[in-house]
Design an enzyme around this catalytic site. Structure first.
Site, PDB file in Angstrom:
ATOM      1  CD  GLU A  34      10.399 -17.722 -10.502  1.00  0.00           C
ATOM      2  OE1 GLU A  34      11.298 -18.216 -11.212  1.00  0.00           O
ATOM      3  OE2 GLU A  34      10.041 -18.219  -9.415  1.00  0.00           O
ATOM      4  NE  ARG A 260      18.632 -18.615 -22.405  1.00  0.00           N
ATOM      5  CZ  ARG A 260      17.811 -18.949 -21.397  1.00  0.00           C
ATOM      6  NH1 ARG A 260      17.286 -20.157 -21.365  1.00  0.00           N
ATOM      7  NH2 ARG A 260      17.558 -18.112 -20.437  1.00  0.00           N
ATOM      8  CE  LYS A 270      15.122 -14.625 -14.192  1.00  0.00           C
ATOM      9  NZ  LYS A 270      13.782 -14.252 -13.705  1.00  0.00           N
TER      10      LYS A 270
END
Length: 553
Positions: A34, A260, A270
């Site tokens: 994104e 992750r 983020k």
RNA sequence: AGGGGUAUCGCCAAGCGGUAAGGCAGCAGGUUUUGAUCCUGCCAUUCGGUGGUUCGAAUCCAUCUACCCCUGCCA
């Protein structure tokens, strides 16, 4: 595993088996960020995984922006992400894709679901929707609007698109099961009304699809075979499959999850990285202390080292925390082989060679690399006045000292052996100069009858070039800065994460380095000419990583 | 009895019923005009615990424990 072996992991095994079984003619993956922030080292793991699988199995990997929430996204991030993926060494399949390019098709699928009685317009307030969802141990309850007719839903949804309702007045929901033990399946919202200007579609839409709806259908639209994401999306998989199966699309992409990346002494969120930038704790997304790809780049990491790091850490489904030492190993391993050597004195201490003629200059030719002759050599002028590092002299050295001390000898790297004869101090007692003598018979050979215990680096006093050197330490003082319920991650910021050294001196060959040129400053570490601040004749160097220090005790 | 995951050396990680790979870190030597690199050796009788199946289990079964994720009209 050695660096030449191709890493394998459970996902590669799945792809291999699917290909062997003829389930797919070819593999198609995608990397779907994104555009709401810069890519970080955790994304590098995903990029290497997705692009790596496509490359090694003769398939394709798309770059698709998952741009379904315009309020948090921007073109700046889109540009930065493309730059970072390219820099890492990967090329996506065809043009860049955008989920927003599929908005019309996605709208059609929503209408299809409504027609099948599998979606409905809910007009509850967000609070009521939340209450109706139940909680982890109690089932949800059906919305009072759940049984609207297909006709009414079709009409309402069309009017949502047409802009007849205020933001938040209605939402389109998939009609699944409010009693599901999986919260994701309790009639998830798939479209919301949001009058936000979109960076790609402008003001064409006032309703936007949710990730859960857009992602699987975008995958199907692109013919993705293996949709790889992180573990937290695991409970979304049933919804992923539900959508792919209930819409008239041939492709049946499947979702697979992996753990992750977590790196100690850093954060890979983020939201928090953006906070560091927005609140000025670092200078920018590409601040060399940031674990962003652009930060690592500016710090001096090479694309190859990051790819190698991703190979080293592997891909599994178990949560873990990788030691920063692993990343540092990857860059040292690369730069040791490829970086030209140079000498830079960080904190100069003047040395005058009393045995060297005033004004005499001897040009010494020194190899750029101890093992790789192809890198050639550079010339360093040797003069009567030199600089060595303050840390390389001690009047009262500890046991095992291998540098300069009064009355003792040391080798000047690539030059002669010198002896310290006199220590000159100022009125305050600070050492300001060393008077030394050199042994003219020690250039390129060892002195006779004695052995010199150490080698130190140096630069000529006048011919060397002043430069700025930025020394970095880890950004956080805690191994898991965002792992404390009772303390904010910002409170762990390392006050010494940046030390700017003014007045350092590099050898003349580096006067006009290009931005991003990398070197090993011998006995110090690997450095990279700063991307932004290096100017001709005025270099600025960033410490990438120090040399491993075998000096124990 | 909410649901879904994961547990192999300090860290990462192979292993897929036949008797514990490898890498990082560390330790001990050797080479060295970088206390770097390089080279050599050492570093899990044991696979979260406990039972069980089997000639044989990290791998199969049962059970227990720990940790992670899930109640956005974020992704």
């Amino acid at each position: 595993m050695s660096t030449t072996e191709k890493p394998t992991n459970f996902l590669r095994q799945i792809v291999e088996a699917d290909l062997a079984a003829g389930k797919h003619a070819t593999v198609a993956t995608r990397f779907p960020p994104e555009p709401n922030g810069y890519l970080h080292v955790g994304h590098a793991k995903s990029i290497c995984l997705n692009f790596g699988i496509a490359r090694d199995f003769g398939g394709t990997c798309n770059l698709r922006f998952d741009d379904t929430n315009p309020e948090k996204e921007s073109q700046e991030y889109i540009d930065a992400i493309q730059r970072d993926v390219n820099w890492l060494g990967f090329a996506w399949n065809g043009e860049v894709r955008y989920a927003s390019a599929y908005f019309e098709a996605l709208y059609g699928f929503a209408v299809e679901l409504i027609g099948k009685g599998l979606a409905y317009v809910d007009s509850q307030s967000p609070e009521d929707m939340r209450k109706g969802r139940g909680n982890l141990t109690e089932p949800g309850t059906n919305s009072p609007f759940r049984d609207r007719t297909v006709e009414e839903n079709l009409d309402l949804f069309a009017r949502m698109r047409a802009g007849e309702f205020a933001d938040g007045a209605h939402v389109l929901r998939a009609k699944i099961d409010m009693a599901s033990a999986n919260m994701v399946m309790r009639d998830p919202a798939i479209y919301r009304i949001r009058r936000a200007h979109h960076h790609q579609t402008g003001d064409a839409w006032c309703i936007y699809p949710m990730y859960d709806f857009a992602h699987p259908l975008s995958d199907a639209l692109e013919g993705i075979t293996h949709s790889i994401c992180t573990l937290e999306f695991e409970e979304h998989r049933p919804l992923y499959d539900w959508l792919v199966d209930n819409v008239s699309l041939e492709a049946k992409p499947r979702q697979y999850e992996f753990a992750r990346l977590n790196l100690n002494y850093t954060i890979t969120s983020k939201r928090k990285l953006k906070q560091l930038v927005d609140e000025g704790h670092v200078t920018a997304w590409d601040d060399p202390r940031m674990p962003t790809i652009s930060g690592l780049r500016r710090r001096g990491y090479t694309p190859a080292s990051i790819r190698h790091f991703c190979d080293l850490i592997g891909v599994t489904r178990s949560d873990g925390v990788v030691d920063m030492g692993m990343l540092e190993f990857a860059i040292r391993d690369d730069l040791d082989k490829t970086a030209p050597r140079a000498m830079c004195v960080l904190r100069p201490l003047k040395v005058t060679l009393t045995t060297w003629a005033e004004g005499e200059v001897q040009e010494l030719t020194v190899p750029r690399h101890p093992k790789d002759e192809s890198l050639g050599a550079r010339v360093i002028p040797m003069t009567r006045e030199l600089f060595i590092d303050q840390d390389d002299f001690s009047e009262a050295p500890p046991a095992g000292w291998k540098r300069l001390e009064p009355g003792q000898e040391v080798r000047l790297r690539g030059s002669y052996v010198i002896r310290c004869d006199e220590v000159v101090k100022d009125a305050a007692g600070n050492i300001v100069e060393l008077k030394c003598s050199h042994d003219a018979n020690t250039l390129g050979k060892n002195p006779e009858g004695r052995k010199v215990k150490g080698v130190i680096h140096w630069v000529p006093a006048n011919e060397s070039v002043p430069c700025e050197v930025r020394l970095y330490e880890r950004l956080f003082t805690d191994p898991t800065p965002d792992g404390h319920d009772d303390r904010d991650f910002l409170s762990f910021i390392n006050p010494k994460s940046l030390t700017v050294v003014q007045g350092a001196r590099v050898e003349p060959a580096l006067a006009n380095v290009q931005p991003e040129e990398r070197f090993q400053f011998e006995r110090e570490g690997y450095f990279c000419a700063d991307l932004r601040d290096t100017k001709p004749g005025s270099p600025v160097f960033n410490l990438t990583v120090t040399l491993r220090d075998g000096f124990t005790k």
